[in-house]
Design a protein around this motif. Structure first.
Motif, PDB file in Angstrom:
ATOM      1  N   GLU A   1     -47.030  40.553   3.585  1.00 43.80           N
ATOM      2  CA  GLU A   1     -46.768  40.140   4.977  1.00 43.80           C
ATOM      3  C   GLU A   1     -47.943  39.365   5.553  1.00 43.80           C
ATOM      4  OE1 GLU A   1     -44.661  42.852   7.858  1.00 43.80           O
ATOM      5  OE2 GLU A   1     -45.134  44.278   6.259  1.00 43.80           O
ATOM      6  N   LEU A   2     -49.145  39.867   5.317  1.00 42.39           N
ATOM      7  CA  LEU A   2     -50.321  39.213   5.881  1.00 42.39           C
ATOM      8  C   LEU A   2     -50.518  37.819   5.298  1.00 42.39           C
ATOM      9  CD1 LEU A   2     -52.878  42.170   6.066  1.00 42.39           C
ATOM     10  CD2 LEU A   2     -51.430  41.233   7.869  1.00 42.39           C
TER      11      LEU A   2
ATOM     12  N   GLU B   1     -49.782  32.734   7.054  1.00 46.20           N
ATOM     13  CA  GLU B   1     -50.494  31.453   7.001  1.00 46.20           C
ATOM     14  C   GLU B   1     -49.666  30.312   7.585  1.00 46.20           C
ATOM     15  OE1 GLU B   1     -53.177  28.729   3.991  1.00 46.20           O
ATOM     16  OE2 GLU B   1     -51.978  30.377   3.161  1.00 46.20           O
ATOM     17  N   HIS B   2     -48.401  30.213   7.202  1.00 45.89           N
ATOM     18  CA  HIS B   2     -47.595  29.097   7.710  1.00 45.89           C
ATOM     19  C   HIS B   2     -47.302  29.243   9.201  1.00 45.89           C
ATOM     20  CE1 HIS B   2     -44.252  31.945   7.225  1.00 45.89           C
ATOM     21  NE2 HIS B   2     -43.540  31.152   8.001  1.00 45.89           N
ATOM     22  N   LEU B   3     -47.277  30.487   9.706  1.00 44.92           N
ATOM     23  CA  LEU B   3     -47.062  30.695  11.145  1.00 44.92           C
ATOM     24  C   LEU B   3     -48.295  30.301  11.948  1.00 44.92           C
ATOM     25  CD1 LEU B   3     -45.210  34.143  11.103  1.00 44.92           C
ATOM     26  CD2 LEU B   3     -44.212  31.859  11.337  1.00 44.92           C
ATOM     27  N   ALA B   4     -49.462  30.429  11.335  1.00 45.44           N
ATOM     28  CA  ALA B   4     -50.704  30.088  12.028  1.00 45.44           C
ATOM     29  C   ALA B   4     -50.818  28.593  12.280  1.00 45.44           C
ATOM     30  CB  ALA B   4     -51.906  30.571  11.217  1.00 45.44           C
TER      31      ALA B   4
ATOM     32  N   LEU C   1     -51.491  39.586  13.878  1.00 46.61           N
ATOM     33  CA  LEU C   1     -52.221  38.679  14.755  1.00 46.61           C
ATOM     34  C   LEU C   1     -53.584  38.346  14.164  1.00 46.61           C
ATOM     35  CD1 LEU C   1     -52.582  37.095  17.343  1.00 46.61           C
ATOM     36  CD2 LEU C   1     -53.227  39.222  18.507  1.00 46.61           C
ATOM     37  N   ALA C   2     -54.259  39.338  13.612  1.00 47.48           N
ATOM     38  CA  ALA C   2     -55.566  39.107  12.991  1.00 47.48           C
ATOM     39  C   ALA C   2     -55.451  38.123  11.836  1.00 47.48           C
ATOM     40  CB  ALA C   2     -56.150  40.435  12.497  1.00 47.48           C
ATOM     41  N   ALA C   3     -54.389  38.242  11.051  1.00 52.29           N
ATOM     42  CA  ALA C   3     -54.178  37.331   9.925  1.00 52.29           C
ATOM     43  C   ALA C   3     -53.950  35.905  10.399  1.00 52.29           C
ATOM     44  CB  ALA C   3     -52.996  37.806   9.082  1.00 52.29           C
ATOM     45  N   MET C   4     -53.163  35.750  11.459  1.00 51.74           N
ATOM     46  CA  MET C   4     -52.884  34.419  11.982  1.00 51.74           C
ATOM     47  C   MET C   4     -54.148  33.754  12.524  1.00 51.74           C
ATOM     48  SD  MET C   4     -49.202  35.137  13.826  1.00 51.74           S
ATOM     49  CE  MET C   4     -49.045  33.471  14.452  1.00 51.74           C
TER      50      MET C   4
END
Length: 312
Positions: free
Chosen positions: A18-19, A23-26, A122-125
């Protein structure tokens, strides 16, 4: 023995897959500030006003003590009879530090996701966004029983390590390990102070439920020389208690709540709203931006709505 995947149901606990999928959402959101010289809170090459020679001319303004006399605009000075100086901009790196809460209070969710899952996503984004812009990004994972530190680097392998640590701390929330919240908080404050000097972007992702005035003081001190952004993760039940009897808890303890009683509902709701208003007001006084993100809608959708109209 390692726990099976079934032990950690989706949307209650986070997974490495999931994390990585964040990447593509960020790439589709931008935390841009309106009407500011700085192009983006999360942009990689942050424009800053400098007194002196720079790369790009920005503006002419009144001369102040300390300005480089070589930048005095003599034509404007002669026309206005007041000393004016030219200001230039320079591109510079802005390292980021992401502090993400994975303590016991984050294992709560009345709809869709737990707060710990939302915080991790959120942290991943944010991490992917910062890395994409070419800045170094460091991470602090705060848990009840310890703190994980990764110093700022411009490295995808470092992000993978960060995600693995988040997943590990997140899955620990299912265990019955003893809670040492205050000790972990003290360690977090100490380590962050040693890491953050000035001109950092510090993003803190938490529910901010159990934090003491000591942490509030720490945040305001860090904000004196750095850009600090707070993301408060909340669940709908914290804002509005349902009109039913229910039991809330985890695999360690439970508490019965009678939502049919108006006094009970009002007391719990008012307590949460009062604490939130007080905390937000304190941050506002110190010019520390705070936004709320819920556990119902997808994180990227909420970010687009929160920062809509600010561009990319």
């Amino acid at each position: 023995m390692a726990k099976s995947k079934e032990t950690f149901p989706k949307d209650v606990f986070i997974s490495l897959k999931e994390l990585l999928g964040m990447e593509h959402l960020a790439m589709h959101f931008s935390l841009l500030a309106r009407k500011q010289k700085v192009n983006s809170i999360l942009g990689g090459k942050h424009a800053s006003k400098l007194r002196g020679r720079g790369l790009d001319f920005e503006e002419v303004r009144n001369y102040v003590n300390g300005d480089d006399i070589r930048n005095i605009d003599w034509k404007v000075t002669a026309r206005t009879h007041q000393t004016h100086t030219r200001v230039f901009t320079e591109e510079k790196e802005k390292p980021a530090l992401i502090i993400v809460d994975q303590s016991k209070s984050m294992l709560f969710g009345s709809q869709q996701y737990t707060k710990s899952v939302v915080a991790a996503r959120l942290a991943a984004m944010v991490a992917f966004r910062v890395l994409k812009q070419g800045d170094r990004v460091g991470r602090v994972i705060f848990a009840d029983n310890g703190v994980d530190i990764i110093f700022p680097k411009r490295d995808r392998k470092n992000i993978l390590r960060f995600f693995e640590m988040i997943v590990s701390r997140n899955h620990e929330l299912a265990d019955s390990a003893p809670v040492m919240f205050e000790e972990a908080l003290q360690e977090t404050i100490k380590k962050v102070r040693n890491m953050v000097t000035h001109d950092f972007l510090v993003v803190v992702i938490s529910d901010f439920l159990r934090y003491s005035p000591q942490l509030t003081k720490f945040i305001t001190q860090i904000a004196q020389h750095n850009d600090v952004l707070l993301a408060k993760v909340t669940g709908p039940m914290e804002w509005e208690i349902p009109h039913i009897k229910f039991v809330a808890g985890d695999n360690h303890s439970q508490v019965a709540i009678d939502g049919k009683k108006k006094n009970t509902r009002d007391d719990l709701q008012n307590r949460f709203k009062t604490d939130f208003t007080k905390f937000k007001g304190e941050m506002k006084r110190h010019r520390v931006p705070l936004f709320s993100i819920n556990t119902v809608a997808p994180v990227d959708v909420q970010l687009k709505e929160i920062f809509k109209g600010t561009g990319k």
